[in-house]
Design an enzyme around this catalytic site. Structure first.
Site, PDB file in Angstrom:
ATOM      1  N   CYS A   1      -1.915   8.928   2.497  1.00  0.00           N
ATOM      2  CA  CYS A   1      -1.778   8.394   1.139  1.00  0.00           C
ATOM      3  C   CYS A   1      -3.014   8.705   0.305  1.00  0.00           C
ATOM      4  O   CYS A   1      -2.917   8.943  -0.890  1.00  0.00           O
ATOM      5  CB  CYS A   1      -1.494   6.903   1.170  1.00  0.00           C
ATOM      6  SG  CYS A   1      -2.611   5.994   2.227  1.00  0.00           S
ATOM      7  N   GLU A  27       0.887  -1.162   0.000  1.00  0.00           N
ATOM      8  CA  GLU A  27       0.000   0.000   0.000  1.00  0.00           C
ATOM      9  C   GLU A  27       0.922   1.208   0.000  1.00  0.00           C
ATOM     10  O   GLU A  27       1.460   1.595   1.022  1.00  0.00           O
ATOM     11  CB  GLU A  27      -0.895  -0.061   1.240  1.00  0.00           C
ATOM     12  CG  GLU A  27      -2.171   0.725   1.081  1.00  0.00           C
ATOM     13  CD  GLU A  27      -1.970   2.206   1.375  1.00  0.00           C
ATOM     14  OE1 GLU A  27      -1.622   2.936   0.402  1.00  0.00           O
ATOM     15  OE2 GLU A  27      -2.129   2.627   2.510  1.00  0.00           O
TER      16      GLU A  27
HETATM   17  P1  NDP Z   1       9.270   5.064   4.048  1.00  0.00           P
HETATM   18  O1  NDP Z   1       8.516   4.420   2.970  1.00  0.00           O
HETATM   19  O2  NDP Z   1      10.738   5.174   3.923  1.00  0.00           O
HETATM   20  O3  NDP Z   1       8.923   4.328   5.436  1.00  0.00           O
HETATM   21  C1  NDP Z   1       7.841   3.433   5.614  1.00  0.00           C
HETATM   22  C2  NDP Z   1       8.313   2.188   6.344  1.00  0.00           C
HETATM   23  O4  NDP Z   1       9.204   1.428   5.500  1.00  0.00           O
HETATM   24  C3  NDP Z   1       9.114   2.474   7.606  1.00  0.00           C
HETATM   25  O5  NDP Z   1       8.857   1.473   8.552  1.00  0.00           O
HETATM   26  C4  NDP Z   1      10.543   2.414   7.124  1.00  0.00           C
HETATM   27  O6  NDP Z   1      11.467   2.178   8.161  1.00  0.00           O
HETATM   28  C5  NDP Z   1      10.470   1.262   6.144  1.00  0.00           C
HETATM   29  N1  NDP Z   1      11.497   1.264   5.116  1.00  0.00           N
HETATM   30  C6  NDP Z   1      12.080   2.315   4.509  1.00  0.00           C
HETATM   31  N2  NDP Z   1      12.957   1.911   3.585  1.00  0.00           N
HETATM   32  C7  NDP Z   1      12.955   0.562   3.598  1.00  0.00           C
HETATM   33  C8  NDP Z   1      13.664  -0.442   2.886  1.00  0.00           C
HETATM   34  N3  NDP Z   1      14.548  -0.148   1.948  1.00  0.00           N
HETATM   35  N4  NDP Z   1      13.409  -1.726   3.181  1.00  0.00           N
HETATM   36  C9  NDP Z   1      12.516  -2.038   4.123  1.00  0.00           C
HETATM   37  N5  NDP Z   1      11.816  -1.149   4.831  1.00  0.00           N
HETATM   38  C10 NDP Z   1      12.022   0.145   4.574  1.00  0.00           C
HETATM   39  O7  NDP Z   1       8.651   6.509   4.283  1.00  0.00           O
HETATM   40  P2  NDP Z   1       9.364   7.863   4.758  1.00  0.00           P
HETATM   41  O8  NDP Z   1       9.174   7.994   6.207  1.00  0.00           O
HETATM   42  O9  NDP Z   1      10.770   8.022   4.299  1.00  0.00           O
HETATM   43  O10 NDP Z   1       8.476   8.905   3.962  1.00  0.00           O
HETATM   44  C11 NDP Z   1       8.857   9.254   2.642  1.00  0.00           C
HETATM   45  C12 NDP Z   1       7.674   9.377   1.734  1.00  0.00           C
HETATM   46  O11 NDP Z   1       6.961   8.139   1.653  1.00  0.00           O
HETATM   47  C13 NDP Z   1       6.581  10.357   2.185  1.00  0.00           C
HETATM   48  O12 NDP Z   1       6.926  11.665   1.917  1.00  0.00           O
HETATM   49  C14 NDP Z   1       5.415   9.854   1.395  1.00  0.00           C
HETATM   50  O13 NDP Z   1       5.457  10.298   0.084  1.00  0.00           O
HETATM   51  C15 NDP Z   1       5.595   8.346   1.418  1.00  0.00           C
HETATM   52  N6  NDP Z   1       4.802   7.713   2.486  1.00  0.00           N
HETATM   53  C16 NDP Z   1       3.608   7.152   2.157  1.00  0.00           C
HETATM   54  C17 NDP Z   1       2.807   6.617   3.136  1.00  0.00           C
HETATM   55  C18 NDP Z   1       1.491   6.011   2.814  1.00  0.00           C
HETATM   56  O14 NDP Z   1       0.604   6.029   3.655  1.00  0.00           O
HETATM   57  N7  NDP Z   1       1.340   5.425   1.648  1.00  0.00           N
HETATM   58  C19 NDP Z   1       3.182   6.645   4.546  1.00  0.00           C
HETATM   59  C20 NDP Z   1       4.487   7.226   4.788  1.00  0.00           C
HETATM   60  C21 NDP Z   1       5.234   7.724   3.776  1.00  0.00           C
HETATM   61  P3  NDP Z   1      12.326   3.386   8.755  1.00  0.00           P
HETATM   62  O15 NDP Z   1      11.380   4.358   9.350  1.00  0.00           O
HETATM   63  O16 NDP Z   1      13.187   2.728   9.773  1.00  0.00           O
HETATM   64  O17 NDP Z   1      13.101   3.963   7.609  1.00  0.00           O
END
Ligand code: NDP
Length: 450
Positions: A261, A227
């Site tokens: 999102c 998602e």
């Molecule tokens: P991320 O996608 O980086 O984080 C979401 C989750 O994924 C966190 O638990 C994070 O861990 C983990 N994660 C990040 N990179 C990896 C990887 N390579 N492998 C496995 N797990 C990973 O979101 P951000 O916080 O960096 O936000 C950046 C952008 O993402 C936002 O500006 C927005 O555009 C989008 N976003 C979308 C969401 C939605 O609801 N669809 C929610 C949040 C963000 P950790 O925190 O330790 O990095």
């Protein structure tokens, strides 16, 4: 150490030590061991516990909500509403899981044949910070009711909320290790997915994170649900109910300080009402109350991290350079971003092409239905679209033309435990919530009696 830093005042509110490799493996072993007994529990037992989780959420909503607000800046009234919604999804699956997973008889040459829906084991959830409780509960409630076990890798900035979620299930009386939060950084995810005791993974978050997780899952032939982001359009036709549409379109973009999102991120307005609508929209945005996220009447808090606000500022700047005009807002101070409305946005600009994850909305105009549909579908994302019109014939005709996972007419796109939720294109695949959601992580077993 993993830290939560309050984005409102930059104070450290929580820190936790990262699990070692040995501790992580022990937690997965315990989760798998629990699965062997949990899979045999009757629905009545699971349902009783899930109702208890809902009761626990309602009883201690203030405690859970305050932690979320301190960790990621969500206004407290919205945090409380989020906890209440989590109680709803627990109750929904407590009441409906058995029916969603009932054997499906199929007439064949057999004396009896049917499909049974059985749990698969330990499922990893990788979750984001924007709805620290809701994103997790909409996975956990169906997963546990199906007889699966949940392990959680939450976003690094909301680890106290992650610990609180585990506490909810413990306080509700779930057997130990039914749901475990693992304080880990994202670099440890690959090894967890590769662990043979972990059977599937679900991720909510950005495209790079989704792509990394799905690649590992794919290489291991394990199921994944993604998602990811969205760039929902709000399509406003000239025959809409102006007052209601304005209210909904403001809420759609600015709730959760724009960090959702499914937020309406692209306002696509018919040319004939563009001036009137824009003027009134700016007026409504001017009235939104920014302030301390802990104040009951704050509607716009701060963004979850200063770097996220910086990223949004860069998207805004690029669009302005390309010719867009800021009508209100536009400034930022650390994690605070003024509610911002931008006009003259075209499909080539960052505000249109990319996901904007904060309180900024771009306005684009259209003349014909075809043009509106084309603008909506030009996005690489495909979570949902809202259409505002009083002409239901038109709305019905347009529904099949949109590429998105959801179409809401005269309403903002929202999640509801009774309705499937998920996207198309780079918004991901698979569905959460409703019967569709609980069916993602089950073995659809064909059974044949001769
Ligand atoms: P991320 O996608 O980086 O984080 C979401 C989750 O994924 C966190 O638990 C994070 O861990 C983990 N994660 C990040 N990179 C990896 C990887 N390579 N492998 C496995 N797990 C990973 O979101 P951000 O916080 O960096 O936000 C950046 C952008 O993402 C936002 O500006 C927005 O555009 C989008 N976003 C979308 C969401 C939605 O609801 N669809 C929610 C949040 C963000 P950790 O925190 O330790 O990095």
């Amino acid at each position: 150490m993993i830290q939560s830093i309050n984005p409102y005042n930059q104070q450290v509110v929580f820190e936790t030590k990262e699990l070692t490799k040995k501790e992580t493996e022990a937690a997965i072993d315990a989760a798998h061991k629990r699965f062997l007994s949990w899979r045999k529990t009757p629905y009545s037992e699971r349902s009783k516990l899930m109702h208890a989780a809902a009761a626990e959420l309602k009883k201690n909503k203030q405690e859970y909500a305050e932690t979320m607000t301190l960790e990621m800046g969500k206004p407290i009234a919205q945090s409380i509403a989020e906890i209440e919604k989590c109680a709803w999804v627990c109750e929904y699956y407590a009441e409906h899981a058995e029916q969603h997973l009932a054997n499906k008889p199929i007439d064949t040459d057999a004396a009896e044949s049917y499909v049974s829906y059985e749990p698969i084991g330990v499922v990893l959830a990788v979750m984001p910070w924007n709805y620290p409780f809701w994103q997790v509960f909409r996975f956990a409630a169906p997963a546990l009711m199906a007889g699966n076990i949940g392990i959680l890798k939450h976003a690094s900035n909301v680890m106290q909320s992650a610990a609180n979620i585990q506490k909810v299930f413990e306080r509700a009386g779930f057997p130990k290790a039914c749901f475990t939060h693992l304080p880990l950084s994202s670099s440890k995810i690959e090894a967890i997915i590769k662990n043979p005791k972990v059977k599937a993974v679900t991720l909510t978050g950005s495209k790079p994170a989704g792509s990394a997780v799905a690649s590992t899952a794919g290489s291991e032939i394990k199921k994944s649900v993604l998602e990811l982001g969205g760039s929902n359009a709000l399509v406003v036709f000239e025959d809409c109910n102006l007052e209601e549409t304005l209210k909904t379109a403001v809420q759609a973009r600015f709730q959760n300080t724009g960090q959702s999102c499914i937020a309406g991120k692209r306002l696509i307005v018919h040319k004939n009402i563009a001036k009137e609508f824009t003027d009134n929209y700016v007026k409504a945005v001017r009235e939104l109350k920014s302030g301390d996220p802990m104040d009951e009447d704050t509607f716009i808090g701060v963004m979850a991290r200063p770097d996220l606000a910086e990223e949004l500022a860069a998207q805004l700047e690029a669009s302005v350079k390309a010719g867009a005009e800021i009508l209100i807002g536009g400034k930022r101070d650390k994690a605070y971003f003024e509610p911002t409305v931008v006009t003259g946005v075209t499909s080539e600009m960052s505000l249109f092409k990319e996901e904007t994850f904060g309180p900024v909305i771009g306005i684009t105009t259209f003349e014909t239905e075809e043009e509106a549909v084309d603008l909506v579908n030009q996005s690489d994302f495909g979570l949902g679209v809202s259409v505002f019109t009083e002409d239901m014939q038109r709305a019905k005709k347009l529904v099949p033309l949109f590429d998105d996972g959801a179409v809401f007419v005269n309403e903002l796109v929202k999640s509801d435990p009774r309705l499937p939720f998920g996207g198309t294109k780079i918004s991901g695949y698979g569905r959460e919530l409703s019967a569709d959601g609980i069916l993602e992580f089950v073995n659809r077993k064909t059974v044949y009696f001769n």
